[in-house]
Design a protein around this motif. Structure first.
Motif, PDB file in Angstrom:
ATOM      1  N   ARG A   1      67.600  -7.474 -57.878  1.00 37.58           N
ATOM      2  CA  ARG A   1      66.362  -6.780 -58.250  1.00 37.58           C
ATOM      3  C   ARG A   1      65.225  -7.280 -57.364  1.00 37.58           C
ATOM      4  O   ARG A   1      64.273  -6.606 -57.087  1.00 37.58           O
ATOM      5  N   GLN A   2      65.362  -8.532 -56.956  1.00 37.62           N
ATOM      6  CA  GLN A   2      64.308  -9.221 -56.229  1.00 37.62           C
ATOM      7  C   GLN A   2      64.886  -9.555 -54.850  1.00 37.62           C
ATOM      8  O   GLN A   2      65.898 -10.240 -54.775  1.00 37.62           O
ATOM      9  N   LEU A   3      64.258  -9.057 -53.794  1.00 35.30           N
ATOM     10  CA  LEU A   3      64.887  -9.195 -52.477  1.00 35.30           C
ATOM     11  C   LEU A   3      64.395 -10.408 -51.683  1.00 35.30           C
ATOM     12  O   LEU A   3      64.909 -10.699 -50.609  1.00 35.30           O
ATOM     13  N   ASP A   4      63.379 -11.131 -52.209  1.00 36.80           N
ATOM     14  CA  ASP A   4      62.917 -12.327 -51.516  1.00 36.80           C
ATOM     15  C   ASP A   4      63.796 -13.507 -51.916  1.00 36.80           C
ATOM     16  O   ASP A   4      64.226 -13.606 -53.063  1.00 36.80           O
ATOM     17  N   ASP A   5      64.035 -14.408 -50.984  1.00 32.18           N
ATOM     18  CA  ASP A   5      64.744 -15.662 -51.233  1.00 32.18           C
ATOM     19  C   ASP A   5      66.086 -15.494 -51.942  1.00 32.18           C
ATOM     20  O   ASP A   5      66.311 -16.063 -53.022  1.00 32.18           O
ATOM     21  N   PRO A   6      67.007 -14.731 -51.366  1.00 30.58           N
ATOM     22  CA  PRO A   6      68.345 -14.624 -51.974  1.00 30.58           C
ATOM     23  C   PRO A   6      69.037 -15.993 -51.957  1.00 30.58           C
ATOM     24  O   PRO A   6      68.727 -16.831 -51.110  1.00 30.58           O
ATOM     25  N   GLN A   7      69.957 -16.178 -52.876  1.00 34.83           N
ATOM     26  CA  GLN A   7      70.645 -17.473 -53.016  1.00 34.83           C
ATOM     27  C   GLN A   7      72.122 -17.357 -52.649  1.00 34.83           C
ATOM     28  O   GLN A   7      72.768 -16.379 -53.050  1.00 34.83           O
TER      29      GLN A   7
END
Ligand SMILES: Cc1cc2nc3c(=O)[nH]c(=O)nc-3n(C[C@H](O)[C@H](O)[C@H](O)COP(=O)(O)OP(=O)(O)OC[C@H]3O[C@@H](n4cnc5c(N)ncnc54)[C@H](O)[C@@H]3O)c2cc1C
Length: 520
Positions: free
Chosen positions: A299-305
């Motif tokens: 859902r959130q594309l910044d800072d994938p893990q």
């Protein structure tokens, strides 16, 4: 203490003068476009929501390459273009890109013949842009090149050459080059909306992430170079636009150099998921990667893990070929990047709306928003040339030829030098701390931190530890222990409010933990 004079970093936005080209996104695609546009004499503004290269562009495998794996797919044009770009970059940024030897081990004679033939084709496609011819190696030569390789059933291998670089450093260098050419580049300034007049895009609204101040800027051409965020910006233009992109994640692990002694890289030609994997010497460590994991769930594309399954896959693959395989406890740093893949169902649409090649797409919306997506770091210059050609057409800018093929990048030394700062390296001695290391695990002086703040637009502790230096990528725990000291220097240089500095320290600590893998 030599204290810099405070300055208004957003001054260029205050006169309301229209820009020829506004570029949204400060990764490889956007920064390359800014250099190209400014070199043609267009009045250029680039805005980046966070820091330059804080998205995919700092998380690559750090290769300037034709892409041996595309040979398997028969995409010879793509390989050939990339090999040409490789040679332009080696000439224009010798402080940032250097040749690296790769060895593909063969565990059977047939493999050796097949890889050898494939690499001869690679040589052929490079033509006069080749680095050195690929060569067949016998068993002893492979062992000498890669002393850490498992030897059972090894019968020989192939050596070929490609380019290696520091991705975030190239991004900062492109930002500086664009600035040298007259462009204005500003980080921490997200685009929050697009301005339209008569159905045409005429500019954008921006919000300074530090102060909350809002701006409206007018521009004749607006380029969306926001990588995996490109659909979001397309939907600021057309709220009902169907998403074109789906992210696919690739991760890397960083381990000590002892796991792959020597100066040559290892290419594992076949992994259990049918891809290739690399183990590459990089800045005194070894980089293991990568993966290709579809992430429609994000859902959130910044800072994938990195996912546990991805980490396990890389360690398992490395263990299959290395004599002293690393374990979870040996991982110094782990990071993930997202590739923007075009949804297969949109491929046919793209044919009608885009000038595209297999690896990247340039699309123009009915209101004139120019979107560039996909591609590789290696081909950023070629993509930029195509995007700015298109932008000039769409916006009716005076036609100017592209000059970047031979344009030397900022800091380019007259003779190839070791230091990635190029000619800027000599300026460090003017700064306090040039004779003091930030941390014994890293080669960076404290002057390097101050240089990053004064001359390279570093605004946060993370900017310095992740992208102006590569401390977080090389050893996340050691980098974490530098946070307080970097915070002190940042406080002296930029004088942020105490509350902001405290928040920055907290955010840097969170970030350092994201790069760490807890041993299982
Ligand atoms: C795992 C992996 C390995 C790779 N390895 C290699 C390699 O070895 N060699 C190679 O040539 N290529 C490689 N690539 C490809 C290469 O890294 C990418 O093609 C390139 O970095 C993409 O750059 P970009 O500018 O398009 O996207 P990004 O780097 O993601 O930049 C987009 C920027 O837009 C900003 N942004 C988003 N929304 C807004 C907004 N509203 N306003 C302002 N800014 C905004 C984001 O913050 C971001 O910084 C790799 C890719 C991956 C994922």
């Amino acid at each position: 203490m030599d204290t810099p004079v405070p300055f208004d970093r957003l001054a260029a936005l205050r006169d309301g003068k229209p820009w020829d080209v506004l570029i949204i996104g400060g990764g490889a695609s956007g920064l390359g476009a800014a250099v190209d546009a400014a070199a043609r004499g267009y009045r250029t503004l680039l805005v980046e929501a966070r820091d330059y290269a804080s998205g995919t562009s700092s998380c690559s495998t750090k290769l300037i390459h034709g892409g041996v794996r595309y040979l398997r797919q028969g995409d010879f044009a793509l390989v050939s273009h990339a090999l040409h770009e490789r040679s332009h970059l080696l000439a224009n940024a010798p402080h940032l890109v250097h040749p690296l030897a790769f060895v593909i081990p063969a565990w059977g004679q047939l493999d050796r013949l097949v890889y050898g033939a494939g690499l001869k084709l690679y040589d052929l496609l490079a033509g006069s842009h080749g680095l050195a011819a690929s060569a067949s190696l016998n068993r002893q030569e492979v062992i000498a090149a890669l002393p850490g390789l498992r030897r059972a059933q090894l019968c020989g291998g192939i050596r070929y050459w490609d380019g290696q670089f520091d991705d975030a450093r190239l991004a900062v260098t492109l930002m500086r080059t664009a600035g040298d050419l007259g462009a204005t580049c500003l980080n921490y300034l997200p685009v929050t909306g697009l301005l339209k007049s008569g159905g045409r895009i005429v500019g954008a609204t921006l919000r300074d992430a530090e102060s909350g101040e809002e701006f409206e800027v007018q521009a004749r051409a607006v380029i969306n170079a926001t990588g995996v965020h490109a659909d979001h910006v397309r939907q600021l233009d057309e709220p009902t636009a169907a998403p074109l992109l789906t992210p696919s994640q690739g991760i890397h692990l960083v381990v000590d150099a002892d796991f792959l002694p020597g100066r040559q890289a290892l290419m594992i030609p076949k992994t259990e998921d049918g891809r290739v994997m690399f183990a590459i010497p990089w800045q005194g460590k070894v980089l293991l990667g990568t993966t290709d994991t579809p992430r429609p769930d994000l859902r959130q594309l910044d800072d994938p893990q990195p996912l546990t399954a991805e980490i396990d896959f890389l360690l398992r693959t490395a263990a299959g070929v290395l004599m002293w395989p690393p374990t979870h406890a040996d991982i110094r740093s782990a990071f993930a990047g997202l590739r923007p893949l075009i949804h297969p169902e949109h491929d046919s649409d793209r044919q009608t709306t885009a000038a595209l090649s297999r690896d990247h797409a340039v699309m123009v919306s009915p209101s004139g928003l120019i979107t560039v997506a996909g591609g590789k770091w290696t081909t950023y210059r070629r993509m930029a040339e195509q995007v700015i050609d298109r932008a000039a057409q769409v916006a009716g800018l005076p036609a100017e030829p592209c000059t970047t093929r031979t344009l030397k990048l900022h800091g380019c030394p007259s003779t190839p030098g070791e230091d990635v700062l190029g000619t800027d390296a000599a300026r460090l001695v003017e700064l306090p701390g040039h004779d003091r290391l930030l941390h014994p695990a890293f080669p960076y002086s404290e002057a390097r931190v101050r240089f990053a703040i004064r001359h390279e637009a570093a605004r946060t502790i993370e900017d310095i530890l992740a992208r102006r230096t590569r401390a977080l990528f090389l050893d996340a725990r050691a980098a974490e222990s530098c946070i307080e000291r970097v915070g002190e220097m940042l406080g002296e240089e930029l004088a942020p409010a105490p509350k902001r500095l405290k928040a920055m320290i907290f955010q840097a600590q969170q970030c350092a933990r994201r790069f760490q893998v807890i041993p299982t």
